[in-house]
Design a protein around this motif. Structure first.
Motif, mmCIF file in Angstrom:
data_model
loop_
_atom_site.group_PDB
_atom_site.id
_atom_site.type_symbol
_atom_site.label_atom_id
_atom_site.label_comp_id
_atom_site.label_asym_id
_atom_site.label_seq_id
_atom_site.Cartn_x
_atom_site.Cartn_y
_atom_site.Cartn_z
ATOM 1 N N ASP A 24 48.974 25.549 39.728
ATOM 2 C CA ASP A 24 48.574 26.932 39.849
ATOM 3 C C ASP A 24 49.529 27.837 39.072
ATOM 4 O OD1 ASP A 24 47.690 26.373 43.267
ATOM 5 O OD2 ASP A 24 46.406 26.359 41.509
ATOM 6 N N GLU A 25 50.599 27.235 38.534
ATOM 7 C CA GLU A 25 51.592 28.016 37.825
ATOM 8 C C GLU A 25 51.532 27.722 36.333
ATOM 9 O OE1 GLU A 25 53.341 24.118 38.871
ATOM 10 O OE2 GLU A 25 52.173 25.643 39.881
ATOM 11 N N SER A 26 52.405 28.356 35.547
ATOM 12 C CA SER A 26 52.427 28.147 34.106
ATOM 13 C C SER A 26 52.716 26.698 33.773
ATOM 14 C CB SER A 26 53.504 29.047 33.475
ATOM 15 O OG SER A 26 53.588 28.815 32.100
ATOM 16 N N TYR A 52 35.208 36.326 32.541
ATOM 17 C CA TYR A 52 35.672 37.572 31.932
ATOM 18 C C TYR A 52 34.611 38.081 30.963
ATOM 19 C CZ TYR A 52 40.441 36.738 33.621
ATOM 20 O OH TYR A 52 41.547 36.547 34.415
ATOM 21 N N GLN A 53 34.543 39.407 30.848
ATOM 22 C CA GLN A 53 33.745 40.006 29.778
ATOM 23 C C GLN A 53 34.676 40.331 28.623
ATOM 24 O OE1 GLN A 53 30.364 42.895 30.292
ATOM 25 N NE2 GLN A 53 31.769 44.298 29.272
ATOM 26 N N THR A 153 45.979 31.821 29.922
ATOM 27 C CA THR A 153 45.004 32.163 30.947
ATOM 28 C C THR A 153 45.775 32.397 32.241
ATOM 29 O OG1 THR A 153 44.599 29.986 31.929
ATOM 30 C CG2 THR A 153 43.482 30.466 29.822
ATOM 31 N N PRO A 154 45.112 32.771 33.332
ATOM 32 C CA PRO A 154 45.839 32.931 34.600
ATOM 33 C C PRO A 154 46.532 31.655 35.063
ATOM 34 C CG PRO A 154 43.748 34.079 34.719
ATOM 35 C CD PRO A 154 43.729 33.312 33.430
ATOM 36 N N ALA A 155 46.123 30.487 34.560
ATOM 37 C CA ALA A 155 46.755 29.228 34.966
ATOM 38 C C ALA A 155 48.027 28.932 34.190
ATOM 39 C CB ALA A 155 45.781 28.069 34.790
ATOM 40 N N GLY A 156 48.285 29.664 33.099
ATOM 41 C CA GLY A 156 49.480 29.415 32.304
ATOM 42 C C GLY A 156 49.204 29.508 30.822
ATOM 43 N N ARG A 213 43.187 27.575 37.859
ATOM 44 C CA ARG A 213 43.965 26.490 38.467
ATOM 45 C C ARG A 213 43.224 25.185 38.257
ATOM 46 N NH1 ARG A 213 41.705 28.961 43.072
ATOM 47 N NH2 ARG A 213 40.489 27.544 44.395
ATOM 48 N N TYR A 214 43.918 24.078 38.500
ATOM 49 C CA TYR A 214 43.301 22.760 38.291
ATOM 50 C C TYR A 214 44.036 21.705 39.092
ATOM 51 C CZ TYR A 214 47.151 22.215 34.938
ATOM 52 O OH TYR A 214 48.387 22.157 34.354
#
Length: 217
Positions: A24-26, A52-53, A153-156, A213-214
């Protein structure tokens, strides 16, 4: 005619391979001389995205819509093992299942369509025209671009390569740009980091899902 939805050339895909657990982090990846493994297909692996747009200037606005992609198992076809990769349809609540395998650094479907390559940035994998009789809307070209480029991205921040679909619009249909692009960016040892949806001729904007996240077994 301006509301025609451009057909998707090839389904975006999963990739990856990694020994990482929940992330969930970079998680910046480092390119190497060897072809990166983009296919960590194991049952239970999943990737979660937010939509996202993207406007004509490239500005991204979160839509607060989330979806996921996951691996449910595998099957053998003609002696080759294909993994069952489940993802949502773009504009319906349906779930689609793709059968995918890694073939010597090429990500291919059971119908032999190439979705991604970590090594081949010269070959045009697909090229065709889209028509609205009697008009030609565009020439569509699918090939690899932008090798080992960082993308956040938000995941890193990930080292990505882009399985890019380019749409070269004819003059009558170029009111929102003479060239338009869909990007499916794959992160080395991670999977699909971003995926651009089909777009409408009537709008200059795009919808893109980005990894938040993944989990990889």
């Amino acid at each position: 005619m301006r509301y025609i939805l451009i057909a998707l050339i090839s389904a975006s895909v999963v990739l990856l391979n990694s020994c990482k657990k929940d992330k969930d982090e970079s998680a910046a990846s480092v390119p190497s001389n060897a072809a990166a493994d983009y296919t960590p297909f194991k049952t239970g692996n999943y990737w979660v995205y937010e939509r996202y747009q993207i406007d004509s200037s490239g500005n991204a606005t979160a839509k607060g819509v989330f979806d996921s992609t996951y691996v449910t198992g595998d099957t053998v076809i003609n002696g080759n093992t294909y993994y069952k990769w489940v993802k949502p349809d773009y504009y319906s609540p349906a779930l689609l299942t793709y059968l995918i395998r890694d073939s010597l650094a090429y990500l291919v479907t059971h119908t032999a369509d190439i979705l991604f390559s970590s090594v081949d940035f010269n070959t045009i994998f697909k090229s065709y025209y889209v028509f609205a009789i009697p008009d030609t809307i565009c020439n569509v070209v699918f090939k690899m671009e932008s090798k080992d480029v960082p993308f956040t991205t938000p995941a890193g921040t990930f080292i990505t390569s882009d399985a890019r679909t380019a749409y070269y619009m004819t003059p009558a249909f170029s009111f929102n740009g003479s060239e338009r692009f869909r990007h499916n960016r794959y992160g080395a040892n991670i999977g699909v980091v971003t995926e651009t949806f089909d777009f409408f001729l009537s709008s200059p904007n795009y919808t893109e899902r980005r990894l938040i996240r993944y989990h990889l077994n």
